[in-house]
Design a protein around this motif. Sequence first.
Motif, PDB file in Angstrom:
ATOM      1  N   VAL A  50       0.825  -1.210   0.000  1.00 16.89           N
ATOM      2  CA  VAL A  50       0.000   0.000   0.000  1.00 16.89           C
ATOM      3  C   VAL A  50       0.859   1.259   0.000  1.00 16.89           C
ATOM      4  O   VAL A  50       0.353   2.368   0.210  1.00 16.89           O
ATOM      5  N   GLY A  51       2.156   1.092  -0.215  1.00 21.13           N
ATOM      6  CA  GLY A  51       3.036   2.245  -0.358  1.00 21.13           C
ATOM      7  C   GLY A  51       3.660   2.758   0.911  1.00 21.13           C
ATOM      8  O   GLY A  51       4.244   3.857   0.924  1.00 21.13           O
ATOM      9  N   ALA A  52       3.581   1.996   1.999  1.00 19.70           N
ATOM     10  CA  ALA A  52       4.155   2.436   3.266  1.00 19.70           C
ATOM     11  C   ALA A  52       5.669   2.252   3.276  1.00 19.70           C
ATOM     12  O   ALA A  52       6.204   1.346   2.628  1.00 19.70           O
ATOM     13  N   HIS A  53       6.328   3.127   4.014  1.00 18.31           N
ATOM     14  CA  HIS A  53       7.754   2.940   4.308  1.00 18.31           C
ATOM     15  C   HIS A  53       7.837   2.079   5.565  1.00 18.31           C
ATOM     16  O   HIS A  53       7.365   2.479   6.635  1.00 18.31           O
ATOM     17  N   VAL A  54       8.407   0.898   5.438  1.00 19.95           N
ATOM     18  CA  VAL A  54       8.359  -0.099   6.502  1.00 19.95           C
ATOM     19  C   VAL A  54       9.732  -0.287   7.133  1.00 19.95           C
ATOM     20  O   VAL A  54      10.744  -0.383   6.436  1.00 19.95           O
ATOM     21  N   ARG A  55       9.737  -0.339   8.454  1.00 27.16           N
ATOM     22  CA  ARG A  55      10.941  -0.703   9.204  1.00 27.16           C
ATOM     23  C   ARG A  55      10.602  -1.875  10.113  1.00 27.16           C
ATOM     24  O   ARG A  55       9.510  -1.931  10.688  1.00 27.16           O
TER      25      ARG A  55
ATOM     26  N   ALA B 166       5.366   1.184  10.213  1.00 30.65           N
ATOM     27  CA  ALA B 166       5.018   1.503   8.824  1.00 30.65           C
ATOM     28  C   ALA B 166       4.514   2.936   8.769  1.00 30.65           C
ATOM     29  O   ALA B 166       3.557   3.288   9.463  1.00 30.65           O
ATOM     30  N   ASP B 167       5.176   3.759   7.971  1.00 36.50           N
ATOM     31  CA  ASP B 167       4.772   5.155   7.810  1.00 36.50           C
ATOM     32  C   ASP B 167       4.092   5.338   6.466  1.00 36.50           C
ATOM     33  O   ASP B 167       4.640   4.956   5.420  1.00 36.50           O
ATOM     34  N   VAL B 168       2.903   5.932   6.496  1.00 35.49           N
ATOM     35  CA  VAL B 168       2.144   6.223   5.281  1.00 35.49           C
ATOM     36  C   VAL B 168       2.070   7.733   5.125  1.00 35.49           C
ATOM     37  O   VAL B 168       1.558   8.441   6.009  1.00 35.49           O
ATOM     38  N   ALA B 169       2.593   8.237   4.019  1.00 44.24           N
ATOM     39  CA  ALA B 169       2.648   9.681   3.795  1.00 44.24           C
ATOM     40  C   ALA B 169       1.241  10.249   3.652  1.00 44.24           C
ATOM     41  O   ALA B 169       0.314   9.581   3.190  1.00 44.24           O
ATOM     42  N   GLY B 170       1.108  11.502   4.078  1.00 45.45           N
ATOM     43  CA  GLY B 170      -0.165  12.190   3.970  1.00 45.45           C
ATOM     44  C   GLY B 170      -0.020  13.607   4.472  1.00 45.45           C
ATOM     45  O   GLY B 170       1.093  14.132   4.589  1.00 45.45           O
ATOM     46  N   GLU B 171      -1.125  14.217   4.827  1.00 42.49           N
ATOM     47  CA  GLU B 171      -1.147  15.614   5.243  1.00 42.49           C
ATOM     48  C   GLU B 171      -0.992  15.733   6.753  1.00 42.49           C
ATOM     49  O   GLU B 171      -1.538  14.937   7.517  1.00 42.49           O
ATOM     50  N   GLY B 172      -0.253  16.759   7.194  1.00 41.87           N
ATOM     51  CA  GLY B 172      -0.168  17.094   8.606  1.00 41.87           C
ATOM     52  C   GLY B 172       0.630  16.120   9.441  1.00 41.87           C
ATOM     53  O   GLY B 172       1.245  15.182   8.937  1.00 41.87           O
TER      54      GLY B 172
END
Length: 370
Positions: free
Chosen positions: A44-49, A61-67
Amino acid sequence: MNDTEQVRALVDRLAQLTLIESPSLDVAASELVVDLLAQWWRDVGAHVRIITTSAGANLIADVAGEGDPVLLVGHSDTVWPVGTLDGDVPWSDDGEVVTGPGVYDMKSGLLVMLAAAERLRARPHRAFRVIVVCDEEIGSPTTADLLSGCAEGVRAAIGFESPHPDGALKIGRRGSSRVRLAVTGRASHAALDPEGGVSAIDELVDQLQVLRTIVSDPGLTSEVLCNVGTVRGGGRANVVPAEATAEIGLRFIDPDTEDRVLSALGALRPIREGAQIQVEVLSHRPAWRASGADAELLEAIAAAASGIGQHVAGRPAAGAGDTNLLGSLGVPTVDGFGPRGGGAHAVDEHILTSSLLERVALLEAFLLSS
């Protein structure tokens, strides 16, 4: 996919997670669960560690978005030993109810996060971060710092533990501490030299009476729940026992009472000459008393729910979890975002499949509106 197909897809994934039996401290099992989750989150496009502690593997897992991001909190470990699937809690799925070790607490909650992320991919939404730890069921002894670090700079935190039975969210939780009280005495023959011994069991019994006095002090701010869960000591009736231990579970509503009781336990001194005592805090989750910021977060979730035809309420819970730490740190927090069901830590553990998409839709609506 229509709703039926989406539920089936979620249940299929839940089966994959559940069939990996993952009791706390089973490092290999935690790695298998995290590897599976990591692949789904990357899709789903997350940056995973993946971060490994002595207790096992943990996923961020970081998912880009607003704020500023919203922190979504879960755990991969269960209370069930390997072999439970073939015994007391087999996997079953009748289309409406799913049973299995950890389905309610809390592998289904992990999939609510993922399914909402899949729905949000093509639309602007709030940034969010997912953390899945491997040792929540034993008090998160190796991951508390990891949780605190992940909470830095977040707007809010949402826990995906099970909700109240009626589906209400959890806002505020009792603090929870496990304490080991160990006594060392001196062995002797119980008949030939009773005065030469120091009974560790007698000392332990008397110390537990002191404990009862501490937790029932009318000067405390609030009630303390105290359970002496295990007692061990001695070996033979004709030997004065040299060792005895007890493990004690304590639950607190407010931080002041928590601090006073734990300080009093730490100050315990032997009653018998020659006895030695040791007090060790095995795990500790601070009391989380809901704040105005927590109430505002609940109101925002309730507003998002109203916009999609759902009603959401919240109230305090007795059990502790990782949100205790986050709430006590001042992060606006709610918990209980997992699907409805029942039987946490019991042989009738189950979820209701009808509530899976409800929670997915609610998370989606909140991340779109926040």
